[in-house]
Design an enzyme around this catalytic site. Structure first.
Site, PDB file in Angstrom:
ATOM      1  N   GLU A 727       0.853  -1.188   0.000  1.00 32.29           N
ATOM      2  CA  GLU A 727       0.000   0.000   0.000  1.00 32.29           C
ATOM      3  C   GLU A 727       0.882   1.229   0.000  1.00 32.29           C
ATOM      4  OE1 GLU A 727      -3.628  -0.318   2.374  1.00 32.29           O
ATOM      5  OE2 GLU A 727      -2.876  -2.221   3.111  1.00 32.29           O
ATOM      6  N   CYS A 761      -2.011   8.990   3.692  1.00 28.81           N
ATOM      7  CA  CYS A 761      -2.013   8.607   2.278  1.00 28.81           C
ATOM      8  C   CYS A 761      -3.362   8.953   1.666  1.00 28.81           C
ATOM      9  CB  CYS A 761      -1.666   7.133   2.079  1.00 28.81           C
ATOM     10  SG  CYS A 761      -2.174   6.075   3.408  1.00 28.81           S
TER      11      CYS A 761
END
Lengths: 968, 968
Positions: A727, A761
């Site tokens: 990720e 993020c």
């Protein structure tokens, strides 16, 4: 009242009545209608109005019976669907309930009320206050209103009959104030600051009111603001300047379970202060909202579940108010004849003069009840909102809802034709409906950990104490943990407080390659045995870890505050998410632990189950310092794997804390091992190791791609193809449509862009605004950003803190400098002058071209690029012009544009009409694709499958031609 | 009969009665008991018996009521659970129904029958015949039996009363023959060869019977052998040598829906031949088996669903037989009094002499009915099995089942005490039970494509014609297909028939790098539009492709026969699997196409759905030349991706056929593109291309690892992390436990090891046999292997064909030579002497050490390594000692060993007590891990997720505090 004509509203004649009747019959139509009404004021062209009308109420959107359609046409309302007069018709609708914004008109209406012997209180409608300048403007409007009405009202003689109380005349001028509009930065962790700011803006108003002999009422809004409102009321009216005046009061909501205690407390306060205040008892207008929010947060629902409970409570509180007639003045805000009659009966019984109290009703509603109340000699005050149509829409929709509700008294009487007996029934005698079971989860019993409600004083105290306690214990050495044993190292790396680089939170052991190998051997050795522990039992370990985290919640939050620079609420959310990961993955594993039939076949059983992959390394980031490392670790471990946890160099102490909790929960030696040290050597060595089976990584694209590549190489002796859960970053975008609700868009965008200094993020970094709104929106956005409080995370109410490290600070500051050459610096915030802290001023660039670096590269800091789009298609195309695909969002009230975004916006997590950060476990499985990741979803049902391999078992159960029934 | 004593069996006294009663009450106990009885004869030590007894019938295994347990004890059977006498007790049980193997005893029993006026027919019990030597032995035993009994029976005078027919005396010696025991290689595609081999072994028996004046009856077994049995009967008795004798007959099963037509046909045949035959009408003893098998194969169930239908049919056929008394002799095999009475009534009505027909009943059962039948002067024959206990267990279990069935007449009468009226009810008057709905599939409507039933003549003809038609059309040039257009190339590669290297099946275009780039551009350009086609509509395309494959089924099979060297049934299974992939992935996509709620939250909708990954390349193998390429292609395409299909160089024409079918189904240009050409250049170029998003590969480990590594590198401009679905090889193992059913194990191992010449990734290549069985099993295995028919795939009945290519042939032959140095060559088959074909003799190595190359490396050919294990733990440890983890299997009748294998055997697909190849879509999702693959499961519900990325959409549906009920 019975003799009075049915009010026009419910006459079923004309446009308005038909709409209401229709809305009451058809829930879908009601929603569409109210949403259309909601967006209407923002629409500036007839073309836009027609488009929205069709998108909401076109024949394909709402299914209505032919009879209804015919009925509407017959009601001569047919033309409204097609003509351009819709806006003026809705304005007309709104005008039934609001006084508008024209001083002349306002005064005319108030004069008319005066002639009808009806008193008034005025309330200034306003957009949500999202910045301090807006709060200033709002305060100023009250001052202006006081000036305007002060002049006018003083002219009137004799005073209005409804202002003649049993204790003498009442102020002719009466204003109602909403405190939320007087400060834009109310924060649950810091009510004191809020009271201070609110008081600053209240004082001039109170001063002017005192001068004019006006009455000031504090309105009551959402539950979250209730204690703050009460506190503000007490605080300011205890100030010596206002101890003697102006006359004042406040509203209390009978639908709140707290209301009895609050009322008692206020009456006590009045008694203690020896000050006569007015309590306006209302039922409460935010029932849906309060219920929904409490459910979303898993908080106790603050309102009564049933309307009858509220009605009954209203009656009890009415009685209490009348019993305290010597201390407080009572105002009863209700349109319910039963509630009114109940007040009158209690008053008679208690011998309270019927002119010692008043009834309050809303302007534009319940005219026949008003007449009846006046006829029997009671005092009546109307609640009169003034202001623009646009901000008034929220008020209009609430009134429309009230008129179409299945529970409102007026709707019951006029629209549903309920009889006298039913309408006047004692609410205590109304049976509660059968309780509906809680919404079932699919196959498991998971419930999210609630966030802490910092409006509760005790919670704030607990947090403050935890920070103090932690500070006394900083600076320890954190060894490696291999095979459940502490292992010290030659080198140690200090972990520093981002807000104070001279404060060492702890020292992290720096593992050597040999020690990494030892950890790998320990994990390898432990794995086969751990894999044989039943899935159910492995799940229990996770639930134990969750329990330990709940026990240590404040302490863990404090650690995040000091080591990661997360503010209270961000830290609290991170710890709650970590708990969620434990509980959710435990629940999912219990389910996956059961073999699943693949197909029902006679004579043969076929089932699929899952095996662990083996040994993995968990490489975690610092930005969700507990949640992400916990999620990756527990997912891998509950699946039967063993792991080496390598937390970030920035937050090694939090990472170590997770491993310690795992050990405390009783995980056997070797199942979870802690390695801290440099990623470039120790991390890379582990990732490339042939005895490693998988890697779970969350971090930068740069490192992620290296790991992906390294894992692609299969070395001699390697057992499996290496699996990588990868990720990475995002360059996330929100589109603000031309019809967006800007009140919500500003707040959502600010939170998404600057929450935790943009170091998520999921953070917003590209904001694409449609031309029509661009300037207006950008101005409000900048003002809102400029109102954000900046300070160390440990300070309650700090929204913006320092970035994670000195390196990060320097890197982002350099990016901002470069950005100035690429785009227009629209705004830059200021930060505390503290060389020991790693502050970066939050920054907004405007008119950022799509080609620029600012628009394309992840910054991971409080830097927002705003770009203009000429239409929605261009906005969408700009949004999708990115190497990343993590989160995305859109604020729009166009059903078609929302549908378009749902279909076309390229991102892993799309959010409509809300902020784009804060994904909740199970609710919003999180993760993206393109250069944002491999398409895995943390917190999703499929996530564990990344750490497992499927295995199918087929057993022929036909022996000698015989297959038992249970197996065939 | 009523007067007769309740037979001991049902007296509820003693060991045996208690067991039966218990079994009738408790389905689970019944299963466990019968399974224990089944395995018992193979157990050689009392330790083993005790272990199995506990595993099957220990207190933890079977839950029985205290009353039952007490009852059992009271019945003095308590000791059996603990004593060592269990085997002799079960033997005693068996002896109730079988004559044993001792000539003296057999003769004694037959003499006893004789004295009771009862005739007999003897049947030789035997293990399943898995090889030609076993068939020879079986035939010899009949000859021996004829000799033995011929001597004995001739001594007896007067002849048995039941052999006195109305037309004169009947043969004293009567034998029943099972044809399945006379040929080990019966194959549905080739009944002629089977008839030839069966006839060869029958002739000596018939000759001897004729000499002895004995009667020969053909027993009827499973439905699959029915037509073959009828054909064999007619064929041999039309031979001039047997036209006059011996006297003969055959059994027909009234439970078959076909039985009426078959009976008419046999009566016609007898009439035409002017030969009096006996028809033994029975009800049928394989009802469970036939039902299960038909359901497993999705074939029409050949038997009546209800017992009453069978009974009614028995009555109808009885009448028909009696009506044809002038043509055939009738034997009625039944224990049902109603059926018997019905026969007698018809006979009386038709004036048939009651001694013109006979009743047949099973030895050891229904004694009171037998007495009654004899008393009323009818003829009675007992069916008397002779042979060893072990092979007789199947027979015993069938008898036990019959005695505990809820539907059997005897059980109804004696155990359940049904009254006369109920027992004698007309079966036509018994209402059918309510129909049970078909087993529901979870959320979709998928059903496997049935395999072709080649026992149907028309199906065999269709296949022959398809091969002929294809042969007329061979040798065409197959261009590339890019953007739905044919593209020719400079180079062409011939694809050769493995069985005839001078036969060119077709020429495959050899793409250049430029053409590969063109295909990639076409796929890229088509992808966004294809992704927008609704999931439902994409699914429809797949269903269309499936329909086209069904239309072309025989043609596709023929192509596989000639291009891939697959025999008829292997080719048919491959095409069926391809159809399954289309239909299954369509069904799964319809489901995935619906967004799924992640969590029910007030005021917010949260749902997860899936997006396509983009553009992929499909790299397919030749061994399942249509199914695998179809599965990978359709999965990718239905998910909204576009692809370039690169079939194997060995089977490009089949690969091209798939792409053509996709185009015929109407897939838009660019969605599926065909590239043929060298993998090392064109394939590698595509795999490494930055504009490619995913690769689906099935093939060798060597190529797979290269692709995995190449995909790990993320190049500039690349959109996504490359996803690889990587399915590689296996070194698959079966463990044969010491208590395994060797009849089944031999057949399953042979099929798994040598099916399609071992060229399956699922193929058996390591066979681990427990010491106890090693020699016996290996001998039977070799004999079975040696009986396999070898020949070109196009020849029906060929089991072993050539390997795929000259290269493969040379490679495998070299491996065999090397292997001879590492292990003992236990057997090597012979192959046709045809230099044009790529035959490799099937080979078995024995005593293969775990360290050897033969034990460790994938060979992908007809080479089997057999290894000895001293106990089950060692066997399991040997099984898991592999770099691969694809398929695995175990033959065992120990519940604990089965549980151990289920828990511990490291493989992706585990099969218990059956072969390890032939995974069926949805039923056995297929794929492995370790060096066998990435843990994906072709044909599983999760498979499509490999070609998708998940996306979560969150919509705040609270506006102005109002959330409509339907969205909250």
């Amino acid at each position: 009242m019975e003799a009075a004509e049915t009010p026009a509203l419910f006459s079923k004649k004309g446009f308005y009545g038909a709409l209401m009747e229709w809305a009451m019959r058809d829930e879908r139509f009601k929603t569409q209608l109210f949403r259309f009404v909601d967006v209407l004021p923002t629409l500036t062209s007839s073309q836009e109005i027609t488009r929205h009308l069709n998108e909401y109420l076109g024949e394909e959107q709402v299914q209505i019976s032919a009879a209804l359609r015919l009925g509407l046409k017959a009601a001569s309302g047919a033309s409204w669907l097609f003509g351009g007069g819709i806006k003026s018709q809705v304005t007309g609708m709104a005008r039934q309930f609001m006084l508008g914004n024209d001083p002349k008109e306002i005064i005319e209406i108030l004069l008319k009320l005066h002639k009808q012997d009806t008193a008034f209180t005025v309330d200034v409608l306003g957009e949500a206050v999202v910045s301090e300048p807006e709060a200033d403007q709002y305060a100023q409007r009250y001052l202006d209103l006081l000036d305007l009405l002060g002049r006018e009202v003083s002219k009137r003689q004799p005073p209005c009959k409804s202002n003649q109380g049993s204790r003498g005349p009442l102020p002719a001028l009466n204003v109602s104030v909403k405190l939320s509009a007087l400060y834009s930065q109310v924060h649950p962790t810091d009510p004191k600051t809020a009271v201070r700011h609110i008081s600053q803006r209240l004082r001039p108003i109170l001063r002017r009111a005192k001068e004019l002999g006006a009455f000031v009422n504090f309105d009551m809004e959402s539950y979250a603001l209730k204690d703050l409102t009460l506190e503000s009321f007490r605080t300011i009216f205890e100030e010596s300047e206002f101890a003697e005046g102006p006359l004042c009061g406040l509203a209390l909501q009978a639908y709140l379970r707290d209301s009895k205690a609050d009322l008692h407390r206020m009456v006590d306060w009045a008694r203690t202060q020896n000050r006569r205040i007015t309590v306006r008892l209302v039922k409460g207008a935010y029932w849906d909202y309060e219920t929904v929010m409490a459910h979303q947060r898993h908080w106790p629902v603050p309102v009564f579940a049933e309307k009858a409970q509220t009605d009954a409570n209203f009656e009890k509180l009415s009685q209490f108010l009348l019993e305290n007639d010597r201390v407080v003045d009572s105002a009863f805000g209700t349109h319910n004849v039963r509630s009114i009659a109940n007040v009158l009966a209690h008053a008679e019984r208690l011998g309270v003069n019927p002119r010692a109290f008043e009834f309050q009703m809303l302007y534009g509603m319940a005219d026949s009840i008003k007449s009846a109340v006046l006829q029997i000699g009671c005092r009546l005050r109307e609640y009169c909102p003034v202001g623009e149509l646009l901000p008034g829409m929220a008020y209009l929709v609430r009134r429309l809802l009230e008129n179409t509700s299945n529970e409102g008294f007026l709707a019951n009487k006029y629209a549903k034709g309920a009889g006298r007996e039913e309408l006047l029934k004692n609410p205590l005698e109304i049976p509660a409906p059968p309780s509906v079971p809680a919404p079932a989860h699919a196959g498991h019993e998971f419930q999210n950990e609630p966030l802490t409600d910092f409006t509760i004083t005790k919670e704030r105290e607990r947090m403050t104490q935890a920070i103090t306690a932690l500070r006394d214990d900083l600076g320890r050495r954190q060894p490696l943990l291999i095979n459940n044993k502490a292992v010290t190292t030659a080198e140690w790396l200090p972990s520093l407080n981002p807000a104070n680089q001279s404060e060492v939170v702890g020292y992290a052991a720096q593992a050597s390659i040999t020690q990494a190998e030892e950890a790998l051997s320990a994990a390898r050795a432990a794995q086969p045995k751990w894999a044989r522990v039943a899935a159910h039992d492995r799940a229990e370990f996770l639930e134990k870890i969750a329990t330990l985290m709940r026990r240590d919640k404040a302490g863990l939050c404090a650690l995040e505050v000091l080591e990661a620079g997360k503010n209270w609420t961000e830290a609290d959310a991170d710890v709650a998410e970590a708990i969620d990961f434990c509980d959710f993955y435990a629940a999912v594993m219990r389910d996956l632990g059961q073999p699943k039939l693949t197909q029902k076949v006679a004579g043969e059983t076929n089932s699929q189950h899952w095996l662990p992959r083996g040994v993995g390394v968990i490489i975690a980031p610092w930005n969700f310092p507990l949640a992400i490392v916990t999620g990756m670790t527990t997912a891998a471990v509950v699946a039967g794997n063993t792991v080496i946890v390598k937390p970030s160099d920035q937050t090694p102490i939090i990472g170590a804390r997770l491993v310690s909790l795992c050990l405390e929960a009783g995980l056997p030696p070797g199942v979870v091992n802690l390695i801290t040290g440099p990623g470039s050597t120790v991390g890379a060595h582990l990732v490339g190791h042939p005895r490693l089976d998988f890697i779970a990584f969350t971090g930068s694209k740069e490192v992620g791609l290296k790991i992906w590549e390294s894992a692609g190489r299969t070395l001699p002796g390697q057992r499996d193809l290496k699996k990588v859960v990868c990720e990475m970053g995002g360059k996330n975008c929100i589109i603000v449509d031309s019809d967006a609700d800007l009140d919500e868009a500003v707040v959502g965008c600010i939170a998404s862009a600057f929450g935790y200094q943009g170091q998520k993020c999921s953070a917003l970094s590209r904001l694409i605004v449609l031309e029509d709104n661009y300037d207006k929106f950008l101005n409000r956005l900048i003002a809102a950003a400029d109102s954000l409080r900046v300070g160390p995370a440990e300070l309650p109410g700090s929204i913006i803190g320092p970035v994670i490290s000195r390196d990060a600070q320097q890197r982002i500051l350099a990016i901002i400098e470069t950005g100035k050459k690429e785009a227009k610096l629209a705004w830059q915030g200021s930060v505390p002058d503290n060389a020991n802290a790693c502050y970066v001023p939050p920054t907004i660039f405007a008119d950022v071209p799509a080609s620029s670096w600012l628009f394309r590269e992840e910054i991971f800091g409080p830097v927002l690029a705003v770009t203009r789009a000429k239409d929605f298609d261009e906005a969408l195309s700009l949004a999708n012009d990115s190497d990343f695909a993590l989160t995305g969002g859109c604020y729009s009230r166009s059903p078609e544009n929302i549908a378009l975004v749902k279909a076309e916006m390229v991102c892993g997590n799309l959010y409509i009409n809300r902020g784009i950060t804060g994904a909740v476990v199970e609710r919003q499985p999180f993760g993206g694709f393109k250069m944002s990741g491999g398409g895995t979803k943390a917190g999703g049902r499929e996530y564990l499958e990344n750490f497992l391999v499927p295995r199918v078992i087929t057993e022929n159960c036909l022996r000698r031609g015989f297959a038992p029934a249970e197996e065939s």
